[in-house]
Each structure stands twice: as C-alpha cells, then as structure tokens.
Enzyme design. Structure first.
Site, mmCIF file in Angstrom:
data_model
loop_
_atom_site.group_PDB
_atom_site.id
_atom_site.type_symbol
_atom_site.label_atom_id
_atom_site.label_comp_id
_atom_site.label_asym_id
_atom_site.label_seq_id
_atom_site.Cartn_x
_atom_site.Cartn_y
_atom_site.Cartn_z
ATOM 1 N N GLU A 59 0.817 -1.004 0.140
ATOM 2 C CA GLU A 59 0.048 0.096 -0.024
ATOM 3 C C GLU A 59 0.745 1.215 -0.064
ATOM 4 O O GLU A 59 0.367 2.339 -0.663
ATOM 5 C CB GLU A 59 -0.679 0.152 1.060
ATOM 6 C CG GLU A 59 -2.072 -1.134 1.375
ATOM 7 C CD GLU A 59 -2.485 -1.180 2.718
ATOM 8 O OE1 GLU A 59 -3.732 -1.617 2.572
ATOM 9 O OE2 GLU A 59 -1.802 -1.071 3.730
ATOM 10 N N ASP A 91 -11.787 -4.128 -2.941
ATOM 11 C CA ASP A 91 -12.819 -5.201 -3.157
ATOM 12 C C ASP A 91 -14.321 -4.712 -2.669
ATOM 13 O O ASP A 91 -14.336 -3.687 -2.021
ATOM 14 C CB ASP A 91 -12.587 -6.381 -2.263
ATOM 15 C CG ASP A 91 -12.405 -6.189 -0.812
ATOM 16 O OD1 ASP A 91 -11.152 -5.817 -0.518
ATOM 17 O OD2 ASP A 91 -13.037 -5.928 -0.065
HETATM 18 N N1 SAH Z 1 -1.723 -9.390 4.052
HETATM 19 C C1 SAH Z 1 -2.589 -10.379 2.993
HETATM 20 C C2 SAH Z 1 -3.955 -9.708 3.125
HETATM 21 C C3 SAH Z 1 -4.304 -8.639 3.916
HETATM 22 S S1 SAH Z 1 -6.073 -8.088 3.529
HETATM 23 C C4 SAH Z 1 -1.953 -10.412 1.874
HETATM 24 O O1 SAH Z 1 -1.861 -9.623 1.023
HETATM 25 O O2 SAH Z 1 -1.799 -11.733 1.783
HETATM 26 C C5 SAH Z 1 -6.467 -6.824 4.637
HETATM 27 C C6 SAH Z 1 -5.908 -5.493 4.768
HETATM 28 O O3 SAH Z 1 -6.508 -4.719 3.553
HETATM 29 C C7 SAH Z 1 -6.133 -5.009 5.853
HETATM 30 O O4 SAH Z 1 -4.892 -4.022 6.179
HETATM 31 C C8 SAH Z 1 -7.207 -4.030 5.704
HETATM 32 O O5 SAH Z 1 -7.286 -2.639 6.390
HETATM 33 C C9 SAH Z 1 -7.537 -3.891 4.157
HETATM 34 N N2 SAH Z 1 -8.716 -4.367 3.647
HETATM 35 C C10 SAH Z 1 -8.869 -4.490 2.145
HETATM 36 N N3 SAH Z 1 -10.114 -4.907 2.054
HETATM 37 C C11 SAH Z 1 -10.783 -5.221 3.068
HETATM 38 C C12 SAH Z 1 -12.000 -5.824 3.643
HETATM 39 N N4 SAH Z 1 -12.811 -6.163 2.751
HETATM 40 N N5 SAH Z 1 -12.054 -5.800 4.889
HETATM 41 C C13 SAH Z 1 -11.365 -5.629 5.783
HETATM 42 N N6 SAH Z 1 -10.080 -5.119 5.451
HETATM 43 C C14 SAH Z 1 -9.733 -4.851 4.281
#
Ligand code: SAH
Length: 234
Positions: free
Chosen positions: A12, A198
C-alpha cells in the site's frame, strides 16, 4: 509541520514511498518491528511514513499492530496530523467501485459487540472524531467521503454486516478505528484515506478480489495522497 502516515502493508505504501523519495531511518522504533521513512518537504514540513512492520514473515495488519505503531509514532515523532492510508472493502450498493479513493468522514469498530445501548456499547463502537478539515479537503480535491468501519477480520460475518448497516458504515478496513482511537487519546487529528480493493456485496471471494486489485488500488491511493500533501503544503 509534521505529517505522519501510518500504513499497514508495504504494497500500500510503496508507490507513495517511491513518489516522495522518503528514506528509511533504520531501527528507529527498535525493538518494535515498525519501520520509519522520512523526507523533508520544502523548508518547514517533515513527511514521515510509518509501516507497522512484519511478524511471521508478513506485513502486520489489524488493530493491535496499528495501535502499537500509531502510539510509537505519536510519542516519538509528535505529528501535527496522522494520516491512516490504506485499502478497504466497500459496497457497490453505495455506488463504490474498485480503486476509488475516499476520505473517512467518520470512523468506528464493527466487531466489538457489547449488547445494550449503554456506555459500554458506545465505547465498543468507538465513533472517534476525524480531522476537522476532512470535509473541506474532500470538497477541494473532489473526493468522495464515507464512514470507515474497522474490524479484525477480512471476511464479514452476518453480525458484522448488521452492525455496519445499522451504523451506515461504508468503508470496511482493519486499522482505521484503531489508529483513530490512539489519536483520540493523544488529541492528535487523524485523516483517513482509503482505496477500495474489493466489494463486500459482490459474489467474488474477498481475498481473491483484494489481491487482484491491490496494486491498482495502491497506485490510486498514492495519487490522492500526493494531491493531499500538495494541498496541505499550500
Ligand atoms: N496481507 C494479506 C492480506 C491483507 S488483507 C495478503 O496480502 O496476503 C487486509 C488488509 O487490507 C488490511 O490491512 C485491511 O485494512 C485492508 N482491507 C482491504 N479490504 C478489506 C475488507 N474487505 N475488509 C477488511 N479489511 C480490508
């Protein structure tokens, strides 16, 4: 002026780090895994980017990590403004779209259930203040605003959705309210900048959609953050 970004994931923050050429200050938060990047903008502004850091081989996401990093950042850097920049889920029924960037006009927790309309229930939801300049900034930059709701999970259980709907939540993340909570304790203003990875009401698997859109959402996040910094430096 001291502007301090608090960001969960390197993915990010990377476009932003590249854009501003902020440089890592090694071991600044030692023994915490949080990482600090810094650049001096013009004569009077320090720009800091704080990343939560890593554990178990992955970037630390979620409320606990965000709280620890925010507290350490406030104690050691004394920011004038904390900006929690990151990704979120949103609802297409509210008109949201992938990679659209919002400013948070309110922020609460959606997974701390203490039934009853009493002080504990109110405390659990949080509903912390956001920076008073948020609305004017959104108008100036023509950015949409929405209520951030934070929980400890990427997925969404029916009870989460119920609380989100009851409280008119729009932007679902895992850090915003934790950062705002710590800022409220220290009386430091907080601005929330959230880019949609998403759609919570689409049929796609959230994690797949998140991964597919993370790079694009982070690029758009960077573009908006650049405009925000330009505006704050005016
Ligand atoms: N680190 C992992 C996945 C992280 S997902 C990987 O890439 O494999 C969650 C991160 O994205 C969190 O920091 C959150 O703040 C954000 N995020 C994005 N979409 C989200 C959702 N639908 N619900 C909660 N957090 C979400």
């Amino acid at each position: 002026m001291n502007i301090t970004f608090v960001v969960a994931m390197m993915a990010e923050a990377q476009p932003f780090i590249d854009n501003f050429g902020v440089k890592e200050v090694p071991d600044f938060f030692d023994p915490l895994p949080s990482k600090l990047y810094h650049a001096r903008l013009g004569r009077a502004t320090d720009l800091y980017v704080v990343l939560n850091g890593q554990q178990h081989g992955s970037d630390l996401i979620g409320c606990e990590s965000a709280s620890v990093a925010t507290q350490a950042a406030i104690q050691k850097l004394h920011p004038d403004l904390v900006i929690n920049s990151g990704t979120c889920g949103a609802f297409k029924s509210n008109g949201a779209d992938i990679a659209r960037v919002y400013l948070g006009n309110a922020v609460m927790f959606h997974d701390r259930r203490v039934p009853g309309d009493d002080e504990w229930g109110t405390q659990a939801l949080g509903n912390y203040d956001v920076w008073s300049g948020t609305e004017a900034l959104a108008k100036k930059l023509d950015l949409p605003m929405g209520k951030v709701t934070t929980g400890s999970s990427l997925d969404m259980q029916p009870c989460d959705l119920q609380i989100i709907k009851e409280n008119k939540g729009e932007l679902k993340d895992m850090e915003g309210a934790a950062v705002a909570f710590v800022c409220s304790l220290y009386h430091v203003p907080v601005l929330l900048v959230k880019s949609v990875t998403d759609l919570c009401d689409s049929s796609a698997e959230t994690y797949d959609e998140f991964k597919r859109n993370l790079a694009r959402a982070s690029e758009e996040l960077c573009k908006v953050n650049v405009r925000i910094i330009e505006e704050l430096l005016q």
